[in-house]
Write a protein that holds these residues in place. Structure first.
Motif, PDB file in Angstrom:
ATOM      1  N   UNK A  61      -0.542  30.595  93.017  1.00 31.51           N
ATOM      2  CA  UNK A  61      -2.015  30.685  93.700  1.00 31.51           C
ATOM      3  C   UNK A  61      -2.698  29.289  93.362  1.00 31.51           C
ATOM      4  N   UNK A  62      -1.989  28.144  93.547  1.00 29.98           N
ATOM      5  CA  UNK A  62      -2.211  26.860  93.249  1.00 29.98           C
ATOM      6  C   UNK A  62      -3.614  26.576  94.536  1.00 29.98           C
ATOM      7  N   UNK A  63      -4.700  25.884  94.303  1.00 32.59           N
ATOM      8  CA  UNK A  63      -5.640  25.505  94.938  1.00 32.59           C
ATOM      9  C   UNK A  63      -6.074  24.237  94.854  1.00 32.59           C
ATOM     10  N   UNK A  64      -6.628  23.345  95.624  1.00 36.19           N
ATOM     11  CA  UNK A  64      -7.072  22.195  95.306  1.00 36.19           C
ATOM     12  C   UNK A  64      -8.663  22.213  95.507  1.00 36.19           C
ATOM     13  N   UNK A  65      -9.491  21.650  94.420  1.00 32.51           N
ATOM     14  CA  UNK A  65     -10.767  21.746  94.409  1.00 32.51           C
ATOM     15  C   UNK A  65     -11.135  20.321  94.502  1.00 32.51           C
ATOM     16  N   UNK A  66     -12.109  20.116  95.445  1.00 33.50           N
ATOM     17  CA  UNK A  66     -12.292  18.656  95.760  1.00 33.50           C
ATOM     18  C   UNK A  66     -13.894  18.165  95.606  1.00 33.50           C
ATOM     19  N   UNK A  93     -12.226  14.298  90.153  1.00 35.12           N
ATOM     20  CA  UNK A  93     -11.757  15.196  91.574  1.00 35.12           C
ATOM     21  C   UNK A  93     -11.168  14.234  92.482  1.00 35.12           C
ATOM     22  N   UNK A  94     -10.032  15.012  93.259  1.00 31.07           N
ATOM     23  CA  UNK A  94     -10.060  16.259  93.217  1.00 31.07           C
ATOM     24  C   UNK A  94      -8.976  16.741  92.250  1.00 31.07           C
ATOM     25  N   UNK A  95      -8.995  18.099  91.995  1.00 26.69           N
ATOM     26  CA  UNK A  95      -8.327  18.739  90.661  1.00 26.69           C
ATOM     27  C   UNK A  95      -7.254  19.811  91.456  1.00 26.69           C
ATOM     28  N   UNK A  96      -6.294  20.354  90.606  1.00 29.50           N
ATOM     29  CA  UNK A  96      -5.589  21.457  91.221  1.00 29.50           C
ATOM     30  C   UNK A  96      -5.613  22.479  90.158  1.00 29.50           C
ATOM     31  N   UNK A 133     -17.936  19.175  93.389  1.00 26.86           N
ATOM     32  CA  UNK A 133     -18.315  19.428  92.165  1.00 26.86           C
ATOM     33  C   UNK A 133     -18.819  21.049  92.300  1.00 26.86           C
ATOM     34  N   UNK A 134     -19.188  21.285  93.637  1.00 27.48           N
ATOM     35  CA  UNK A 134     -19.620  22.819  93.711  1.00 27.48           C
ATOM     36  C   UNK A 134     -18.489  23.908  93.366  1.00 27.48           C
ATOM     37  N   UNK A 135     -17.314  23.417  94.167  1.00 25.94           N
ATOM     38  CA  UNK A 135     -16.217  24.321  93.950  1.00 25.94           C
ATOM     39  C   UNK A 135     -15.742  24.376  92.389  1.00 25.94           C
ATOM     40  N   UNK A 136     -16.071  23.210  91.806  1.00 27.54           N
ATOM     41  CA  UNK A 136     -15.560  23.404  90.407  1.00 27.54           C
ATOM     42  C   UNK A 136     -16.423  24.146  89.712  1.00 27.54           C
ATOM     43  N   UNK A 137     -17.679  24.025  90.094  1.00 28.32           N
ATOM     44  CA  UNK A 137     -18.900  24.928  89.201  1.00 28.32           C
ATOM     45  C   UNK A 137     -18.399  26.519  89.385  1.00 28.32           C
ATOM     46  N   UNK A 142      -5.634  15.328  90.429  1.00 23.38           N
ATOM     47  CA  UNK A 142      -4.431  14.799  91.356  1.00 23.38           C
ATOM     48  C   UNK A 142      -4.922  13.253  91.261  1.00 23.38           C
ATOM     49  N   UNK A 143      -3.741  12.545  91.016  1.00 25.95           N
ATOM     50  CA  UNK A 143      -4.006  11.085  90.771  1.00 25.95           C
ATOM     51  C   UNK A 143      -3.986  10.601  92.108  1.00 25.95           C
ATOM     52  N   UNK A 144      -4.746   9.598  92.676  1.00 28.10           N
ATOM     53  CA  UNK A 144      -4.691   8.904  93.999  1.00 28.10           C
ATOM     54  C   UNK A 144      -3.029   8.108  93.856  1.00 28.10           C
TER      55      UNK A 144
END
Length: 196
Positions: A122-127, A182-185, A129-133, A144-146
């Motif tokens: 169920x991995x999802x990407x958060x891009x 951000x982004x994070x997985x 701050x609102x999603x992170x919160x 996620x490293x550029x």
């Protein structure tokens, strides 16, 4: 068997798998009249198209005795970057046919297993701050490293207990360092992932 001198060898780069109302099939179709080498080249091209790599089959002129073939192929890194020549082997016609069909079967099985694991995680990407919160404790995320940055071990963060922040995995909460880049997985909880 077709006489190789009397007809032109097909262009194997045009071989592809076609999906239509009749199902899935390879174009151009297999021809029983081809010499063994052409049959193997057709199979190599169809398998290569199915698994996303280039496979070349040629006559093995280094060994005497039975008619043998060699195989070499280019493979791609995990991100699709071509890496180089994979292997070269010499086999009989039947052995080469088995080897090539095994490559396709192995690829199909591995792709199915990878897709299953991705669904389970169920991995999802958060891009933002609102999603992170919106993520609650307990939760793990990985930065996620550029692509232009060299990072062998992307930072993992865990939602800090009873706070609005995050802490680097394995470290105490630090108000001066409590927000992942951000982004994070989103990662599955280890206890959930280990249930299998």
């Amino acid at each position: 068997m077709a006489d190789r001198d009397s007809i032109a060898e097909p262009d194997w780069t045009t071989v592809r798998r076609v999906e239509d109302e009749t199902g899935s099939h390879v174009e151009p179709p297999f021809d029983e009249m081809w010499p063994d080498l052409w049959k193997l080249r057709w199979l190599a091209a169809s398998v290569g198209a199915a698994i996303g790599t280039e496979i070349h089959v040629g006559e093995d002129t280094k060994h005497g005795g039975p008619y043998r073939f060699g195989i070499s192929y280019r493979y791609s890194d995990i991100d699709g970057t071509p890496v180089g020549v994979g292997t070269s082997q010499s086999r009989s016609v039947d052995g080469m046919w088995t080897y090539l069909t095994g490559m396709e079967s192995g690829h199909r099985i591995a792709a199915g297993r990878i897709a299953e694991l991705e669904r389970q995680s169920g991995h999802s990407v958060i891009e933002t701050r609102e999603e992170l919160d919106t993520l609650d404790w307990p939760c793990l995320v990985r930065e996620i490293t550029p692509e232009d940055e060299l990072e062998f071990y992307p930072q993992i963060w865990e939602r800090a207990f009873q706070t609005d922040g995050w802490n680097r995995a394995g470290q105490m909460f630090d108000e001066q360092d409590c927000t992942p880049r951000l982004p994070v997985e989103v990662l599955p909880e280890p206890k959930e992932a280990s249930r299998g």
